[in-house]
Design an enzyme around this catalytic site. Structure first.
Site, PDB file in Angstrom:
ATOM      1  N   ASN A   4       1.143  -1.013  -0.206  1.00  9.92           N
ATOM      2  CA  ASN A   4       0.117  -0.078  -0.172  1.00  9.92           C
ATOM      3  C   ASN A   4       0.859   0.958   0.381  1.00  9.92           C
ATOM      4  OD1 ASN A   4      -1.791   2.019   0.170  1.00  9.92           O
ATOM      5  ND2 ASN A   4      -2.371   1.499   2.760  1.00  9.92           N
ATOM      6  N   LYS A   6       0.105   4.274  -0.646  1.00  8.99           N
ATOM      7  CA  LYS A   6      -0.295   5.326   0.110  1.00  8.99           C
ATOM      8  C   LYS A   6      -0.211   6.955  -0.618  1.00  8.99           C
ATOM      9  CE  LYS A   6       0.580   3.738   4.833  1.00  8.99           C
ATOM     10  NZ  LYS A   6       0.322   3.710   5.867  1.00  8.99           N
ATOM     11  N   HIS A  95      -9.287   1.550   5.098  1.00  9.57           N
ATOM     12  CA  HIS A  95      -7.808   1.841   5.769  1.00  9.57           C
ATOM     13  C   HIS A  95      -7.893   3.006   6.802  1.00  9.57           C
ATOM     14  CE1 HIS A  95      -4.291   3.210   6.501  1.00  9.57           C
ATOM     15  NE2 HIS A  95      -3.442   2.054   6.086  1.00  9.57           N
ATOM     16  N   GLU A  97      -6.864   5.690   7.778  1.00 11.65           N
ATOM     17  CA  GLU A  97      -6.262   7.082   6.752  1.00 11.65           C
ATOM     18  C   GLU A  97      -7.354   7.806   6.510  1.00 11.65           C
ATOM     19  OE1 GLU A  97      -2.742   5.949   4.802  1.00 11.65           O
ATOM     20  OE2 GLU A  97      -1.557   5.783   7.082  1.00 11.65           O
ATOM     21  N   GLU A 167      -6.212  -4.190  10.767  1.00 12.36           N
ATOM     22  CA  GLU A 167      -4.889  -3.700  11.095  1.00 12.36           C
ATOM     23  C   GLU A 167      -5.698  -2.174  12.212  1.00 12.36           C
ATOM     24  OE1 GLU A 167      -3.159  -2.858   6.687  1.00 12.36           O
ATOM     25  OE2 GLU A 167      -4.440  -1.249   7.959  1.00 12.36           O
ATOM     26  N   GLY A 173       1.854   3.194  11.026  1.00  6.87           N
ATOM     27  CA  GLY A 173       2.683   4.098  10.475  1.00  6.87           C
ATOM     28  C   GLY A 173       3.558   3.948  12.164  1.00  6.87           C
ATOM     29  N   SER A 213       3.070  -1.415  11.009  1.00  9.33           N
ATOM     30  CA  SER A 213       4.592  -1.426  11.043  1.00  9.33           C
ATOM     31  C   SER A 213       5.066  -3.297  10.605  1.00  9.33           C
ATOM     32  CB  SER A 213       4.932  -1.030  12.497  1.00  9.33           C
ATOM     33  OG  SER A 213       4.164   0.087  12.216  1.00  9.33           O
TER      34      SER A 213
END
Ligand code: PGA
Length: 250
Positions: A4, A6, A95, A97, A167, A173, A213
């Site tokens: 991914n 991003k 996701h 985010e 997730e 991150g 991560s």
């Protein structure tokens, strides 16, 4: 094994990356999915063409998001049929985010899952708890709710076309990966949620990925867990050497 990216990489950088991981992907016994930004989708799809993609191995392409309508006056949005037309077979939905920065809710996630299926894309549906929710022992309540809302009212046959990604928000991150035990325990719980709604056959065949991560150093321990069927990788997927190492571990 999903990269991914991003909001990273131009088309040229993306195509260069594909050339560099192609040998590892060709030798792999896992499916490798690249999720580039929208403007690079067509270039990545062209670059992976000819790699023998099956559900078990090869290279495939995913969108990072889609709109729930097939077309319309939605400035800045991209639809399922457009992703399919650009060469995607998959799309990441919900996701954290998207949920955190762009107002995505369990309701929009649900509508997007249906839109993806209508466009013959495989939805990769992300669920996960925050650190505060984990600290309050709310992980299972939160995950069960996200799961049930995402797949609300769905037929078992449609559910079988979906992929789930655990997730944990606190691991994305942050460099703070879930231990293999935490990932396994939580993913076993998610499989249990799937069994409650869709029955044991659908839950046993469900692919559940772990994301947050993941690096070449920790991927093996995660993938060794029986309920961890693959990984959704963010920052460590940007470097071809590191991503190729994770493909080989898989
Ligand atoms: P990360 O991102 O690997 O950089 O933590 C994972 C993700 O967002 O899926």
């Amino acid at each position: 094994m999903i990269a991914n990216w991003k909001m990273h990489k131009t088309s040229r950088e993306a195509v260069d990356f594909i050339a560099r991981i192609a040998p590892a992907a060709a030798a792999a016994r896992c499916l490798v999915i690249i999720a580039p930004a929208f403007p690079s989708l067509a270039a990545v799809a062209a670059a992976v063409q000819g790699s023998a993609e099956t559900s078990a191995h090869g290279l495939a392409v995913a969108g990072q998001n889609l709109h729930w309508e097939a077309e319309g006056a939605f400035t800045g949005e991209v639809s399922g049929p457009m992703l399919a037309d650009a060469g995607c077979g998959y799309v990441i939905i919900g996701h954290s985010e998207r949920r955190q920065y762009f107002g995505e809710t369990d309701e929009t996630v649900h509508r997007k899952v249906r839109a993806a299926l209508a466009a013959k894309l495989t939805p990769i549906v992300c669920v996960g708890e925050t650190q505060a929710q984990r600290d309050e022992n709310e992980t299972e309540i939160v995950l069960r709710y996200q799961f049930e809302r995402a797949f609300w009212g769905m037929e078992e046959a449609d559910f079988r076309s979906c992929v789930l990604a655990y997730e944990p928000v606190w691991a994305i991150g942050t460099g703070k990966v879930a231990t293999p035990d935490i990932a396994e325990g939580t993913q076993r719980f998610l499989r249990h949620c799937a069994r409650n709604v869709f029955g044991s056959e659908a839950s046993e065949s469900l692919t559940i990925l772990y994301g947050g991560s993941v690096t070449p150093a920790n991927v093996r321990g995660l993938l060794e867990q029986p309920d961890v069927d693959g990984a959704l990788v963010g920052s460590a997927s940007l470097d071809p050497t590191s991503f190729a190492a994770m493909i080989r571990a898989c």
